[in-house]
Structure formats: C-alpha cells, structure tokens
Design a protein around this motif. Structure first.
Motif, PDB file in Angstrom:
ATOM      1  N   LYS A 283       0.842  -1.202   0.000  1.00 22.06           N
ATOM      2  CA  LYS A 283       0.000   0.000   0.000  1.00 22.06           C
ATOM      3  C   LYS A 283       0.874   1.248   0.000  1.00 22.06           C
ATOM      4  O   LYS A 283       0.595   2.213  -0.711  1.00 22.06           O
TER       5      LYS A 283
ATOM      6  N   GLU B 290       1.031   4.123  -2.860  1.00 21.53           N
ATOM      7  CA  GLU B 290       0.834   5.551  -2.607  1.00 21.53           C
ATOM      8  C   GLU B 290       1.991   6.371  -3.170  1.00 21.53           C
ATOM      9  O   GLU B 290       1.782   7.436  -3.757  1.00 21.53           O
TER      10      GLU B 290
ATOM     11  N   HIS C 177       1.712   9.123  -6.161  1.00 19.98           N
ATOM     12  CA  HIS C 177       2.233  10.482  -5.987  1.00 19.98           C
ATOM     13  C   HIS C 177       3.219  10.834  -7.100  1.00 19.98           C
ATOM     14  O   HIS C 177       3.165  11.916  -7.681  1.00 19.98           O
TER      15      HIS C 177
END
Length: 94
Positions: free
Chosen positions: A40, A44, A48
């Motif tokens: 996870k 992320e 980004h």
C-alpha cells in the motif's frame, strides 16, 4: 484451515503440535499484513510520483508552447531585419 480451527476450539487440551501450528499461522498473518502495508505504501508513492509527472508534463508542455511562440516572433523579426537589410543594399547599389 477453518476446519482445523473449529476442531481446535472444541478441544480442552491443545497438543503441542497444534500450538506450533497456531503460532506459525499467526506469524504468517503478521508477515502478510506487513507485506500488504508495504505494498500500500509503495502504491501511494507510485501514485504520488505519477501525479507529479503529470504536473511536470503539463508545465513542460506550456513552456514548450511559450518557447515556440517566442522563437516564431524572433524568426519573424529576423526575417524582417533581413528584408530591410536587403532593401538597403539594393538601394545602395543602384
């Protein structure tokens, strides 16, 4: 695995072998949770980075457009200056 857990729930005494299996399953669950959390986190970071790359591409596209327009103006002005210089040369040689 569910059957084994149900069987263990019914026992009043849990054999050493079964305790070892339970510990192993708990350790595996912890490792799996750690792997999921790391995945996870990496996802992320990737999202980004992707969004930042999109912003950079948009900015570079805008910069490219402005540079192209500026260069076109310079070329137009140079062509005009060349034409004026040629006209002056032709006038001077006549």
């Amino acid at each position: 695995m569910k059957e084994r857990i149900e069987r263990l729930k019914k026992l009043t005494y849990i054999p050493q072998k079964e305790i070892a299996w339970l510990i192993e399953q708990a350790e595996l669950a912890v490792k799996q949770r750690e792997i999921i959390e790391e995945n996870k986190r990496q996802q992320e970071v990737t999202v980004h980075q992707f969004r930042q790359a999109q912003k950079d591409i948009q900015q570079l596209s805008g910069d490219r457009k402005r540079y192209k327009q500026a260069l076109e103006k310079i070329i137009t002005n140079l062509n005009f200056a060349i034409q004026v210089a040629q006209n002056e040369l032709e006038g001077a040689t006549k």
